[in-house]
Scaffold this motif. Sequence first.
Motif, PDB file in Angstrom:
ATOM      1  N   LEU A  56      16.120  93.413  50.040  1.00 40.11           N
ATOM      2  CA  LEU A  56      15.561  94.473  50.779  1.00 40.11           C
ATOM      3  C   LEU A  56      14.009  94.090  49.924  1.00 40.11           C
ATOM      4  O   LEU A  56      12.693  94.877  49.842  1.00 40.11           O
ATOM      5  N   PHE A  58      12.015  91.459  49.052  1.00 42.16           N
ATOM      6  CA  PHE A  58      11.056  90.617  49.907  1.00 42.16           C
ATOM      7  C   PHE A  58       9.944  91.633  50.529  1.00 42.16           C
ATOM      8  O   PHE A  58       8.866  91.138  50.403  1.00 42.16           O
ATOM      9  N   GLN A  59      10.023  92.520  51.370  1.00 40.05           N
ATOM     10  CA  GLN A  59       9.103  93.749  51.731  1.00 40.05           C
ATOM     11  C   GLN A  59       8.833  94.605  51.198  1.00 40.05           C
ATOM     12  O   GLN A  59       7.807  94.857  51.422  1.00 40.05           O
ATOM     13  N   GLU A  61       7.997  93.980  47.751  1.00 38.82           N
ATOM     14  CA  GLU A  61       7.076  93.483  46.653  1.00 38.82           C
ATOM     15  C   GLU A  61       5.648  93.500  48.196  1.00 38.82           C
ATOM     16  O   GLU A  61       4.755  93.556  46.897  1.00 38.82           O
ATOM     17  N   LYS A  62       5.899  93.682  49.181  1.00 39.70           N
ATOM     18  CA  LYS A  62       4.303  93.211  50.126  1.00 39.70           C
ATOM     19  C   LYS A  62       3.825  94.327  49.722  1.00 39.70           C
ATOM     20  O   LYS A  62       2.034  94.604  50.018  1.00 39.70           O
ATOM     21  N   ARG A  66      -0.130  95.207  47.041  1.00 43.42           N
ATOM     22  CA  ARG A  66       0.098  94.426  48.235  1.00 43.42           C
ATOM     23  C   ARG A  66      -1.568  94.555  47.493  1.00 43.42           C
ATOM     24  O   ARG A  66      -2.458  93.270  48.395  1.00 43.42           O
ATOM     25  N   ARG A 151      11.353  91.684  42.844  1.00 48.18           N
ATOM     26  CA  ARG A 151      12.300  90.924  42.582  1.00 48.18           C
ATOM     27  C   ARG A 151      12.651  89.443  41.560  1.00 48.18           C
ATOM     28  O   ARG A 151      13.844  89.358  41.575  1.00 48.18           O
ATOM     29  N   PRO A 377      12.205  87.722  57.646  1.00 47.85           N
ATOM     30  CA  PRO A 377      12.622  88.317  57.749  1.00 47.85           C
ATOM     31  C   PRO A 377      14.176  87.854  58.219  1.00 47.85           C
ATOM     32  O   PRO A 377      15.130  89.640  58.127  1.00 47.85           O
ATOM     33  N   GLN A 380      16.326  87.772  55.410  1.00 48.90           N
ATOM     34  CA  GLN A 380      16.943  89.001  54.699  1.00 48.90           C
ATOM     35  C   GLN A 380      17.068  90.297  54.892  1.00 48.90           C
ATOM     36  O   GLN A 380      18.443  90.689  54.619  1.00 48.90           O
TER      37      GLN A 380
END
Length: 472
Positions: A56, A58-59, A61-62, A66, A151, A377, A380
Amino acid sequence: MSIDAPSKGTTSSGASTAPEARGALRPLLLRLHFYAGLLTAPLLLVAAVSGLLYSLSFQAEKVVYRHELRVPVGERSVPLSAQVDAARAAHPEGTVTAVWPSYEDGATTRVLMSSPDVAEGKSLAVFVDPYTADVRGELPSYGSSGALPLRAWLSEFHADLHLGELGRHYSELAASWLWVVALGGLVLWFGRRRRTKRDLVLPERGAKGRRRTLSRHGSLGLWAVTGLVMLSATGLTWSRYAGENIDAVQARLGGSTPVVTAALAPGGGSGGGHEGHEGHSGGSGDGHEGADIGIDNAVAAARGYGIDGRISVTLPADGDGYVVKETDTQYPVHLDSVAVDPADGRIIDELRFADYPLLAKLTRFGIDGHMGVLFGPVNQLALAALMVALILLIVWGYRMWWQRRPTKERPLSVGRPMPRGAWRKAPLTALLPMAAATALVGWFVPMLGISLLVFLAVDVALGAVAKVRSRA
């Protein structure tokens, strides 16, 4: 972690040897599955929870980073060399090792530096606006996927619990036993008698108590077994002891991952250190002496050879040229790379992913799938679902252990394993090959072999104690 008792049935005098062997081996497999699941489940639970959080991240982190990762889209990008100069000006104490140019509209350029401000094995990632050359921030970066602090922390926790080499034993032990428990449970589940074929793949309707728990455990395990075995196999490639054996076999079979040669001098060393380079080590453009066409011309030369899309650029140093490599790991992958002579922009070596040996390609796919980057995604989400399944399997396994307790005799007791001595009932024609295969696998996967010997020693000791007590 199924601990079901063997099914009862009659055997005719004319029954074949194979069914008799399977019937004799089932109690032995039940006992092994019981102990393996019971004792390794805590390790697998930690791996599953940390793996779920990592999938989870990966998303997450964005969202968390940001500001560093995204910028408003401008009309025109400034030269890549100007972006690198901006990063150098912001951090004169650092040494630029690699550059990840902006790969899509609104994405920042990442300039990787070796710096005393970051821990060993990591790089300082400086994020630069490709449209204005403004520095958006800096963060420690780690790994081929450029994992940022969130991450990276979860990845290290999943791998070694932040305990270094000692912690790696936990993950290797978990990976060594996961495939054994999963395949053993699969054999046991197929060997059960059931009323309908539906009960094989879905929880049994109307079941109650321990039977309902077993039905859920077995049917979910059937759906998850392929993914669990693949995670176990790919996880072992990172392990210390089994990983060394896997590397040796892969090299002997000619499946080692090839590397692009970046050496400038004829007959010089290869550029092996550049393959998969994330800027964690190696030289920098600051250490290069002699003519240099610059990073913009080097990238242009590489694009002329089809190196495009998401790329990384390793700067020249120590007699090596530029290394420009595609880093798009989403299937179909784009991992071609070239080495560029900094003096004149000539391509001195090229490596296409299509030319990788088949075994090297499969290893690449397996590792990227384990890391959650092969299908983006979707990968993931699949990892997250698999980790939830593993957590449920462990919880239901322990619940079955509790539900098997002899409540009338000892309310606080727990379920007992299959009785000892099941191996004596197995025919030698089945027992000897199984023992030989176990010894071979135990040698190739040392943590599995050592822990299995420990299990057997403890079991023998407990059996001896029980025998003495019964005589007394």
